[in-house]
Design a protein around this motif. Structure first.
Motif, PDB file in Angstrom:
ATOM      1  N   SER A  17       0.821  -1.220   0.000  1.00 45.78           N
ATOM      2  CA  SER A  17       0.000   0.000   0.000  1.00 45.78           C
ATOM      3  C   SER A  17       0.854   1.268   0.000  1.00 45.78           C
ATOM      4  CB  SER A  17      -0.928   0.023   1.211  1.00 45.78           C
ATOM      5  OG  SER A  17      -1.871  -1.015   1.138  1.00 45.78           O
ATOM      6  N   LEU A  18       2.129   1.127   0.286  1.00 47.96           N
ATOM      7  CA  LEU A  18       3.031   2.282   0.354  1.00 47.96           C
ATOM      8  C   LEU A  18       3.044   3.113  -0.928  1.00 47.96           C
ATOM      9  CD1 LEU A  18       4.752   3.319   2.669  1.00 47.96           C
ATOM     10  CD2 LEU A  18       6.649   1.959   1.815  1.00 47.96           C
ATOM     11  N   PRO A  19       3.055   2.498  -2.125  1.00 45.63           N
ATOM     12  CA  PRO A  19       3.061   3.307  -3.360  1.00 45.63           C
ATOM     13  C   PRO A  19       1.830   4.211  -3.526  1.00 45.63           C
ATOM     14  CG  PRO A  19       3.739   1.064  -3.851  1.00 45.63           C
ATOM     15  CD  PRO A  19       3.241   1.071  -2.432  1.00 45.63           C
ATOM     16  N   LYS A  20       0.749   3.917  -2.837  1.00 52.22           N
ATOM     17  CA  LYS A  20      -0.435   4.781  -2.919  1.00 52.22           C
ATOM     18  C   LYS A  20      -0.273   6.015  -2.025  1.00 52.22           C
ATOM     19  CE  LYS A  20      -3.537   0.914  -3.744  1.00 52.22           C
ATOM     20  NZ  LYS A  20      -4.625   0.109  -3.185  1.00 52.22           N
ATOM     21  N   LEU A  21       0.462   5.863  -0.913  1.00 54.89           N
ATOM     22  CA  LEU A  21       0.631   6.953   0.054  1.00 54.89           C
ATOM     23  C   LEU A  21       1.812   7.862  -0.289  1.00 54.89           C
ATOM     24  CD1 LEU A  21      -0.244   8.267   2.735  1.00 54.89           C
ATOM     25  CD2 LEU A  21       1.261   6.643   3.906  1.00 54.89           C
ATOM     26  N   LEU A  22       2.923   7.276  -0.699  1.00 55.07           N
ATOM     27  CA  LEU A  22       4.148   8.052  -0.909  1.00 55.07           C
ATOM     28  C   LEU A  22       4.005   9.224  -1.878  1.00 55.07           C
ATOM     29  CD1 LEU A  22       6.965   5.354  -0.746  1.00 55.07           C
ATOM     30  CD2 LEU A  22       6.128   6.880   1.055  1.00 55.07           C
ATOM     31  N   PRO A  23       3.245   9.097  -2.979  1.00 51.33           N
ATOM     32  CA  PRO A  23       3.116  10.252  -3.884  1.00 51.33           C
ATOM     33  C   PRO A  23       2.429  11.466  -3.243  1.00 51.33           C
ATOM     34  CG  PRO A  23       2.468   8.246  -5.009  1.00 51.33           C
ATOM     35  CD  PRO A  23       2.634   7.894  -3.564  1.00 51.33           C
ATOM     36  N   ASP A 115      -9.339   3.296  -0.059  1.00 52.43           N
ATOM     37  CA  ASP A 115      -8.468   2.168   0.263  1.00 52.43           C
ATOM     38  C   ASP A 115      -8.613   1.794   1.741  1.00 52.43           C
ATOM     39  OD1 ASP A 115      -5.921   0.832   1.177  1.00 52.43           O
ATOM     40  OD2 ASP A 115      -5.451   1.016  -0.951  1.00 52.43           O
ATOM     41  N   LEU A 116      -9.172   0.625   1.992  1.00 48.11           N
ATOM     42  CA  LEU A 116      -9.413   0.175   3.363  1.00 48.11           C
ATOM     43  C   LEU A 116      -8.120   0.018   4.159  1.00 48.11           C
ATOM     44  CD1 LEU A 116     -11.492  -0.684   5.464  1.00 48.11           C
ATOM     45  CD2 LEU A 116     -11.288  -3.018   4.601  1.00 48.11           C
ATOM     46  N   GLU A 117      -7.068  -0.502   3.551  1.00 47.43           N
ATOM     47  CA  GLU A 117      -5.785  -0.661   4.256  1.00 47.43           C
ATOM     48  C   GLU A 117      -5.259   0.691   4.735  1.00 47.43           C
ATOM     49  OE1 GLU A 117      -4.245  -3.273   5.312  1.00 47.43           O
ATOM     50  OE2 GLU A 117      -5.329  -4.825   4.240  1.00 47.43           O
ATOM     51  N   LEU A 118      -5.344   1.696   3.882  1.00 52.00           N
ATOM     52  CA  LEU A 118      -4.876   3.034   4.261  1.00 52.00           C
ATOM     53  C   LEU A 118      -5.804   3.680   5.281  1.00 52.00           C
ATOM     54  CD1 LEU A 118      -3.471   3.935   0.829  1.00 52.00           C
ATOM     55  CD2 LEU A 118      -2.227   4.243   2.964  1.00 52.00           C
ATOM     56  N   ALA A 119      -7.089   3.438   5.184  1.00 50.57           N
ATOM     57  CA  ALA A 119      -8.028   3.962   6.189  1.00 50.57           C
ATOM     58  C   ALA A 119      -7.722   3.350   7.552  1.00 50.57           C
ATOM     59  CB  ALA A 119      -9.464   3.679   5.783  1.00 50.57           C
ATOM     60  N   ASN A 120      -7.450   2.044   7.588  1.00 51.35           N
ATOM     61  CA  ASN A 120      -7.098   1.390   8.847  1.00 51.35           C
ATOM     62  C   ASN A 120      -5.761   1.892   9.380  1.00 51.35           C
ATOM     63  OD1 ASN A 120      -9.371  -0.190   9.299  1.00 51.35           O
ATOM     64  ND2 ASN A 120      -8.634  -1.794   7.915  1.00 51.35           N
ATOM     65  N   TRP A 121      -4.822   2.172   8.483  1.00 54.73           N
ATOM     66  CA  TRP A 121      -3.548   2.752   8.901  1.00 54.73           C
ATOM     67  C   TRP A 121      -3.776   4.125   9.548  1.00 54.73           C
ATOM     68  CZ3 TRP A 121      -1.318   7.286   7.000  1.00 54.73           C
ATOM     69  CH2 TRP A 121      -0.044   7.565   7.509  1.00 54.73           C
ATOM     70  N   GLY A 122      -4.624   4.931   8.948  1.00 51.74           N
ATOM     71  CA  GLY A 122      -4.941   6.251   9.508  1.00 51.74           C
ATOM     72  C   GLY A 122      -5.563   6.133  10.890  1.00 51.74           C
ATOM     73  N   ARG A 123      -6.426   5.148  11.071  1.00 51.68           N
ATOM     74  CA  ARG A 123      -7.030   4.910  12.390  1.00 51.68           C
ATOM     75  C   ARG A 123      -5.962   4.518  13.400  1.00 51.68           C
ATOM     76  NH1 ARG A 123      -7.933   0.309  14.441  1.00 51.68           N
ATOM     77  NH2 ARG A 123      -7.988  -0.788  12.456  1.00 51.68           N
TER      78      ARG A 123
END
Length: 187
Positions: A17-23, A115-123
């Protein structure tokens, strides 16, 4: 970007999921003394500290009261501004030349909604910050000044040598004289 990536992954974001956040990360470099966030203003971004040291403080009776000190991998934001879109009460000053990565609120919220993975990371990020605040609050209620300083030495040895003693004393809620006395006892 090594410290920032370590922090992001430590909160459970899968590497895929990192490539979605890094940009979304916008690199920013500021000099020592820069006021990243100013009280009374709305700042809708979260910053990840790659290199440097910072403090958060408020003014009370013409005094600066530090309530947070942080270094590499820490998160910097104004809670009221970021979550409620209202002016913040805090100031955040960089105490060294610093490199940060900024994530605008809107971009992060758009990512969370897709993106559920990123939403959970934010939580998990929010939960992690909440736990730190609660631990600090409880320590101030039940521990002596010496115990708080000993905890600070254990949890933040990297900051100890990089921040003025006056800032540390204010953060611990004690006078600089008391801090000097405690330091002499510990030696």
């Amino acid at each position: 970007m090594e410290n920032v990536i370590k922090k992001i992954l430590s909160l459970g974001l899968p590497e895929e999921s990192l490539p979605k956040l890094l940009p979304l990360l916008e690199k920013a470099e500021f000099s020592k003394g820069h006021m990243l966030i100013k009280a009374g203003r709305t700042e809708r971004s979260v910053y990840l500290l790659e290199k440097g040291v910072a403090r958060a403080f408020c003014h009370k009776d013409d005094k600066e009261i530090n309530f947070w000190l942080g270094a590499e991998s820490n998160i910097l934001l104004s809670y009221n501004s970021f979550f409620l879109n209202t002016p913040g009460y805090e100031n955040i000053e960089l105490l060294e030349d610093s490199v940060l990565y900024k994530i605008p609120h809107t971009a992060l919220q758009n990512l969370y909604s897709t993106d559920l993975e990123l939403a959970n990371w934010g939580r998990r990020l929010a939960e992690s910050e909440l736990i730190k605040v609660e631990e600090c609050f409880i320590a101030r209620q039940f521990k002596t000044a010496k115990e708080c300083y000993e905890d600070f030495i254990k949890t933040s040895p990297d900051i100890l040598q990089r921040v003025q003693l006056g800032h540390i004393a204010s953060y611990l809620g004690i006078s600089q004289v008391t801090l000097s006395r405690i330091r002499a006892e510990i030696r």
